[in-house]
Motif scaffolding. Structure first.
Motif, PDB file in Angstrom:
ATOM      1  N   GLN A 669      -1.467 105.764  48.709  1.00 55.52           N
ATOM      2  CA  GLN A 669      -1.964 105.543  47.345  1.00 55.52           C
ATOM      3  C   GLN A 669      -1.252 104.363  46.695  1.00 55.52           C
ATOM      4  N   HIS A 670       0.029 104.217  46.889  1.00 56.96           N
ATOM      5  CA  HIS A 670       0.785 103.096  46.314  1.00 56.96           C
ATOM      6  C   HIS A 670       0.382 101.774  46.958  1.00 56.96           C
ATOM      7  N   THR A 671       0.053 101.815  48.271  1.00 59.00           N
ATOM      8  CA  THR A 671      -0.381 100.579  48.948  1.00 59.00           C
ATOM      9  C   THR A 671      -1.663 100.043  48.307  1.00 59.00           C
ATOM     10  N   TYR A 672      -2.605 100.955  48.034  1.00 53.90           N
ATOM     11  CA  TYR A 672      -3.839 100.538  47.372  1.00 53.90           C
ATOM     12  C   TYR A 672      -3.548  99.972  45.985  1.00 53.90           C
ATOM     13  N   LEU A 673      -2.621 100.579  45.271  1.00 49.39           N
ATOM     14  CA  LEU A 673      -2.300 100.128  43.919  1.00 49.39           C
ATOM     15  C   LEU A 673      -1.682  98.728  43.942  1.00 49.39           C
ATOM     16  N   THR A 683      -6.563  86.978  39.592  1.00 46.28           N
ATOM     17  CA  THR A 683      -7.769  86.710  38.780  1.00 46.28           C
ATOM     18  C   THR A 683      -7.413  86.297  37.358  1.00 46.28           C
ATOM     19  N   HIS A 684      -6.347  86.845  36.775  1.00 43.09           N
ATOM     20  CA  HIS A 684      -6.048  86.661  35.364  1.00 43.09           C
ATOM     21  C   HIS A 684      -4.778  85.859  35.104  1.00 43.09           C
ATOM     22  N   PHE A 685      -4.231  85.122  36.083  1.00 49.45           N
ATOM     23  CA  PHE A 685      -2.965  84.417  35.827  1.00 49.45           C
ATOM     24  C   PHE A 685      -3.133  83.279  34.815  1.00 49.45           C
ATOM     25  N   ARG A 686      -4.345  82.766  34.600  1.00 45.54           N
ATOM     26  CA  ARG A 686      -4.536  81.674  33.650  1.00 45.54           C
ATOM     27  C   ARG A 686      -4.541  82.190  32.192  1.00 45.54           C
ATOM     28  N   ASP A 687      -4.661  83.503  32.056  1.00 45.83           N
ATOM     29  CA  ASP A 687      -4.675  84.071  30.717  1.00 45.83           C
ATOM     30  C   ASP A 687      -3.238  84.060  30.165  1.00 45.83           C
ATOM     31  N   VAL A 688      -3.060  83.369  28.993  1.00 47.31           N
ATOM     32  CA  VAL A 688      -1.713  83.253  28.410  1.00 47.31           C
ATOM     33  C   VAL A 688      -1.179  84.619  27.982  1.00 47.31           C
ATOM     34  N   ASN A 689      -2.031  85.640  27.825  1.00 45.61           N
ATOM     35  CA  ASN A 689      -1.579  86.972  27.401  1.00 45.61           C
ATOM     36  C   ASN A 689      -1.222  87.895  28.578  1.00 45.61           C
ATOM     37  N   LEU A 690      -1.322  87.344  29.808  1.00 41.67           N
ATOM     38  CA  LEU A 690      -1.027  88.177  30.968  1.00 41.67           C
ATOM     39  C   LEU A 690       0.479  88.530  31.002  1.00 41.67           C
ATOM     40  N   ASN A 691       0.765  89.853  31.036  1.00 44.50           N
ATOM     41  CA  ASN A 691       2.152  90.335  31.170  1.00 44.50           C
ATOM     42  C   ASN A 691       2.105  91.751  31.774  1.00 44.50           C
ATOM     43  N   ILE A 692       3.256  92.389  31.878  1.00 45.31           N
ATOM     44  CA  ILE A 692       3.341  93.724  32.523  1.00 45.31           C
ATOM     45  C   ILE A 692       2.583  94.768  31.706  1.00 45.31           C
ATOM     46  N   SER A 693       2.634  94.659  30.370  1.00 49.06           N
ATOM     47  CA  SER A 693       1.938  95.634  29.525  1.00 49.06           C
ATOM     48  C   SER A 693       0.441  95.557  29.733  1.00 49.06           C
ATOM     49  N   MET A 694      -0.067  94.322  29.851  1.00 42.68           N
ATOM     50  CA  MET A 694      -1.502  94.125  30.049  1.00 42.68           C
ATOM     51  C   MET A 694      -1.938  94.716  31.391  1.00 42.68           C
ATOM     52  N   ILE A 695      -1.108  94.541  32.423  1.00 46.31           N
ATOM     53  CA  ILE A 695      -1.442  95.086  33.743  1.00 46.31           C
ATOM     54  C   ILE A 695      -1.438  96.612  33.692  1.00 46.31           C
ATOM     55  N   GLY A 696      -0.407  97.225  33.025  1.00 45.13           N
ATOM     56  CA  GLY A 696      -0.334  98.680  32.943  1.00 45.13           C
ATOM     57  C   GLY A 696      -1.533  99.263  32.231  1.00 45.13           C
ATOM     58  N   PHE A 699      -4.581  99.486  34.427  1.00 49.71           N
ATOM     59  CA  PHE A 699      -4.577 100.559  35.453  1.00 49.71           C
ATOM     60  C   PHE A 699      -4.240 101.929  34.873  1.00 49.71           C
ATOM     61  N   SER A 700      -4.219 101.998  33.514  1.00 53.57           N
ATOM     62  CA  SER A 700      -3.925 103.272  32.818  1.00 53.57           C
ATOM     63  C   SER A 700      -2.552 103.836  33.224  1.00 53.57           C
ATOM     64  N   LEU A 701      -1.586 102.938  33.354  1.00 57.21           N
ATOM     65  CA  LEU A 701      -0.222 103.321  33.708  1.00 57.21           C
ATOM     66  C   LEU A 701       0.740 102.704  32.722  1.00 57.21           C
ATOM     67  N   THR A 702       1.927 103.297  32.616  1.00 59.51           N
ATOM     68  CA  THR A 702       2.927 102.720  31.717  1.00 59.51           C
ATOM     69  C   THR A 702       3.508 101.460  32.340  1.00 59.51           C
ATOM     70  N   PRO A 703       3.920 100.471  31.515  1.00 55.32           N
ATOM     71  CA  PRO A 703       4.481  99.222  32.070  1.00 55.32           C
ATOM     72  C   PRO A 703       5.701  99.483  32.961  1.00 55.32           C
ATOM     73  N   SER A 704       6.566 100.407  32.545  1.00 52.69           N
ATOM     74  CA  SER A 704       7.774 100.653  33.337  1.00 52.69           C
ATOM     75  C   SER A 704       7.422 101.247  34.693  1.00 52.69           C
ATOM     76  N   TYR A 705       6.449 102.175  34.738  1.00 53.70           N
ATOM     77  CA  TYR A 705       6.069 102.780  36.010  1.00 53.70           C
ATOM     78  C   TYR A 705       5.450 101.750  36.945  1.00 53.70           C
ATOM     79  N   VAL A 706       4.557 100.893  36.392  1.00 49.97           N
ATOM     80  CA  VAL A 706       3.944  99.838  37.209  1.00 49.97           C
ATOM     81  C   VAL A 706       5.015  98.920  37.781  1.00 49.97           C
ATOM     82  N   SER A 707       5.958  98.502  36.937  1.00 46.92           N
ATOM     83  CA  SER A 707       7.022  97.604  37.390  1.00 46.92           C
ATOM     84  C   SER A 707       7.885  98.270  38.459  1.00 46.92           C
ATOM     85  N   LYS A 708       8.183  99.564  38.274  1.00 51.19           N
ATOM     86  CA  LYS A 708       9.041 100.278  39.224  1.00 51.19           C
ATOM     87  C   LYS A 708       8.348 100.432  40.573  1.00 51.19           C
ATOM     88  N   ILE A 709       7.080 100.872  40.574  1.00 51.99           N
ATOM     89  CA  ILE A 709       6.344 101.072  41.823  1.00 51.99           C
ATOM     90  C   ILE A 709       6.223  99.758  42.587  1.00 51.99           C
TER      91      ILE A 709
END
Length: 774
Positions: A669-673, A683-696, A699-709
């Motif tokens: 499951q983590h490999t797929y994530l 896909t979204h690296f050109r977006d100036v608002n791209l950061n860890i919070s936006m990614i979380g 994917f409906s996940l907290t920023p800290s959990y996404v960063s840790k995984i």
């Protein structure tokens, strides 16, 4: 009956009559012997009574004399007494003041001991004698005491000229013009200066006060002699006793002598004090002996006459009473056995012949019973263990009939449960319930009877696929020795069977009980003990005494609270095998290690753990891609485990497989994530608002959990991946297009050119402008 005696002197009546009359002679002879020994016995008893009386007097007076010893030590330690020892003549005013203080101290000692008549301290240096009321010199003391007309002052004075004085002596002294009898105790007071003569403490004891504790007896006189057999005191008739007492015959520590005292014979009992050497003498008139002897003589004659009279009457009564049963027995034997008593022989011979024929018939019946003896005895032992014996029947007859011999009334039961048949195991499905069981029962019966040795007698039988052994312990064994014998028999039998047959068994040892009716209680205790195999495990020797103590010490419920159950479910659902095993081990240690829970609670705990495992597997299967239906069969096998140890081992195996599957699913499951996150950043690296919070949020996940995984599975931080992706695109733009640095920064997602310059130099080691020129 008497006519029969005349007709046939071979009858047992003649023998009995002669025997009874002979028995009557025994008390007569004994009475004569007792009468001859009466004088010595009375003498010893009276002497013993006198010795007890004298010992009491000795202890009473010695306690007072010991008080004098203690008093002399206290006087020696008195500063006023010791300080005057160095004073010499002439005396001055200070010396008289010291004498006043000494007299004051002596009065204090006298008041504390009411049996002391007067206390003197004699100082040789100054020839001064101090008393409780005044002081004088040695001649004045001599005049006061007046030891006798034949004693001169010089002779009296030499009594105190020794280096160290310690003596008791009878003494006459004057008290207010009256001559008094008493005892003088003189002792040197040892002080610190050995060059000066020691002062001498002289204590006068009043004779009447000394004898206050002596009991008064009308028939006897009591007197006290010193070491030199001089009179010290007497309870009465002192003058007569002093004139007639044969003191030279009072030898040794104690004894009894007879002597003529004032024309009358008297018995003198005496004891000697270890403390003072004084003799305490009791004088008893010999008339007392004669009076008691005449009384005993009359009683003896009366007893002999009464004994003869009663003996003859009882002989006639019992002779008739004892013959009646034999007469009835003869009639019955004549009617039933076919023999007739003709009177040519005595009754016993007739009965012996009749019984002989009866025994022959009994032996024939016994031979028939022996053919079925084993089966019958096994059935009898089974009923004995279950407590189903017929109480109307004689147990002694039942034991003899079944060839069961108990030598004591101490019983225990050993119960053997077969866990594995070893070499006796066969492939047939029903063999373990038939041939194997019978064979192992036969081996067990012989082994345990052999191992019992001389410590016990053992009888074995089968009880519901179990082997039960009734152990009758030998006499004169303590409770501890009985327990050791039972444990030795169980452990040695278990070891023998395991070594030679490779069979495994659990052995339950009951407590020891009295009486054959306690065997059923021992059997119930063994059954109860065997149930603890659930807690202890297979292949154990379990003692009823141990489980009783454990039950008494536990007094608690089992440990498996809701919080622990939820924690175990959480560990399993997250695939944490180490923590799941540790928690399971903690549950086992708490409930079964030091103070195991009871068997019913252990069963409840087993069902509770199985229920938890089934519930956990059901929850895991609902969210996992795996199919856990096979583990429902594992849970069913858990419920069929015989012991806690088996269940824990099986549960650990299930946990290991489930946690392995869960960890595999989580890893996939983590490999797929991670792949999805990489695609999202690309896909979204050109977006100036791209950061860890936006990614979380994507994917409906907290920023800290996404960063840790992401960090755990790639070893790279999520922010570094974003920067690397943007810098890769920036390097392409810098090398292929003629764009400014600001335009490149904006196109790759950096709103601030200074941030772009700083990050570019950090990862590439140069500025974007220099990279573009190169």
């Amino acid at each position: 009956m008497l006519q029969k005696i005349r007709k046939n002197n071979r009858s047992v009546i003649t023998t009995w009559l002669i025997s009874y009359l002979s028995v009557l002679l025994v008390p007569i002879v004994i009475s004569m012997i007792l009468y001859s020994a009466t004088h010595s016995l009375v003498e010893k008893e009276i002497n013993r009574a006198n010795e007890l009386l004298l010992t009491q007097i000795e202890m009473s007076i010695d306690s007072k004399l010991k008080g004098l010893e203690q008093l002399s030590l206290e006087v020696a330690l008195n500063k006023n007494v010791s300080s005057f020892a160095n004073v010499e003549k002439p005396l001055f005013d200070d010396h008289y003041y010291q004498l006043f203080n000494i007299a004051e101290s002596l009065r204090t000692y006298q008041r504390a001991n009411d049996y002391i008549e007067q206390i003197y301290v004699m100082y040789a240096n100054s020839d001064t004698v101090v008393s409780t009321f005044n002081h004088t010199d040695s001649r004045g003391l001599f005049t006061l005491m007046k030891p006798g007309k034949e004693t001169s002052f010089e002779e009296w004075r030499r009594l105190f000229d020794q280096k160290y004085v310690y003596k008791y002596s009878p003494m006459k002294y004057w008290n207010e013009g009256t001559a008094m009898s008493g005892v003088m105790f003189a002792r040197s007071l040892v002080l610190n200066n050995p060059l000066q003569p020691y002062p001498i403490l002289i204590i006068l004891i009043n004779e009447n006060k000394l004898l206050e504790s002596i009991p008064k007896y009308n028939d006897s006189s009591l007197l006290i002699l010193d070491r030199d057999n001089r009179f010290i005191a007497a309870s009465k008739d002192k003058q007569e006793l002093q004139e007639n007492l044969p003191s030279e015959r009072l030898l040794g520590k104690k004894g009894l002598v007879y002597a003529e005292m004032n024309h009358d014979k008297a018995a003198l009992s005496y004891v000697t004090s270890e403390l003072t050497g004084w003799k305490y003498v009791s004088v008893l008139p010999a008339e007392i002996f004669n009076e008691k002897m005449e009384y005993l003589k009359a009683i003896t004659r009366m007893g002999i006459a009464l004994g003869l009279l009663i003996g003859i009457i009882v002989t006639i009564i019992f002779l008739r009473k004892n013959y009646m049963p034999i007469q009835v027995l003869l009639q019955n034997m004549t009617q039933r056995s076919g023999f007739r008593f003709d009177g040519k022989s005595n009754e016993y011979s007739f009965l012996q012949n009749a019984l002989h024929h009866t025994f022959i018939e009994k032996d024939e019946i016994s031979k028939l019973l022996k053919l079925h003896n084993n089966t019958i005895r096994a059935h009898f032992l089974t009923r004995l263990l279950k407590g189903q014996l017929e109480k109307k029947l004689s147990l002694t007859d039942s034991f003899a009939a079944h060839n069961v011999h108990f030598v004591t009334d101490r019983f225990a039961v050993l119960l053997f449960s077969i866990d594995a048949y070893g070499k006796l195991q066969t492939d047939e499905a029903d063999a373990s319930f038939g041939q194997e069981t019978q064979m192992l029962h036969f081996v067990l019966s012989n082994v345990i009877e052999e191992l019992a040795g001389g410590d016990a007698t053992v009888y074995s039988t089968e009880m519901n696929e179990l082997t039960a052994c009734i152990v009758n312990l030998k006499p004169l064994l303590s409770n501890e020795e009985e327990d050791l014998v039972l444990i030795r028999m169980a452990t040695q039998t278990q070891a023998f069977i395991k070594e030679h047959i490779h069979a495994e068994m659990t052995i339950a040892v009951s407590g020891v009980h009295n009486d054959v009716y306690g065997i059923s209680q021992s059997y119930q205790e063994a059954l109860e003990t065997l149930e603890h195999r659930i807690v202890r495990g297979n292949g154990q020797v379990i003692l009823y005494k141990e489980i009783s103590m454990e039950a008494a010490c536990s007094g608690r419920n089992y440990y498996y609270p809701l919080s622990v159950e939820q924690q175990l479910v959480y560990y399993v659902k997250t695939g944490n095998l180490s923590k799941s095993r540790a928690l399971l081990g903690e549950i086992y240690e708490t409930n079964f290690k030091d103070h195991p829970v009871s068997v019913p609670l252990a069963k409840c705990l087993l069902f509770n753990l199985a229920s938890t495992m089934l519930k956990t597997l059901d929850e895991v299967s609902s969210i996992s891609k795996r199919n856990f239906e096979a583990h429902a069969e594992d849970v069913e096998r858990l419920l069929n485990c015989d012991t806690v140890q088996d269940m824990m081992a099986h549960m650990n195996r299930v946990l290991e497989q489930v946690c392995e599957w869960i960890q595999t699913d989580k890893k996939n499951q983590h490999t797929y994530l991670i792949d999805d996150i990489r695609d999202y950043i690309q896909t979204h690296f050109r977006d100036v608002n791209l950061n860890i919070s936006m990614i979380g949020e994507s994917f409906s996940l907290t920023p800290s959990y996404v960063s840790k995984i992401f960090k755990e599975h790639t070893g790279e931080s999520l922010l570094d991946l974003i920067n690397h992706t943007r810098l890769s695109a920036a390097k392409v733009l810098l090398s292929e297009h003629n764009l400014t640095i600001n335009e490149v920064a904006w196109r790759v997602g950096y709103a601030d050119v200074s941030t772009f310059l700083r990050i570019f130099k950090k990862f590439e080691g140069m500025t974007p402008g220099k990279y573009q020129k190169i």
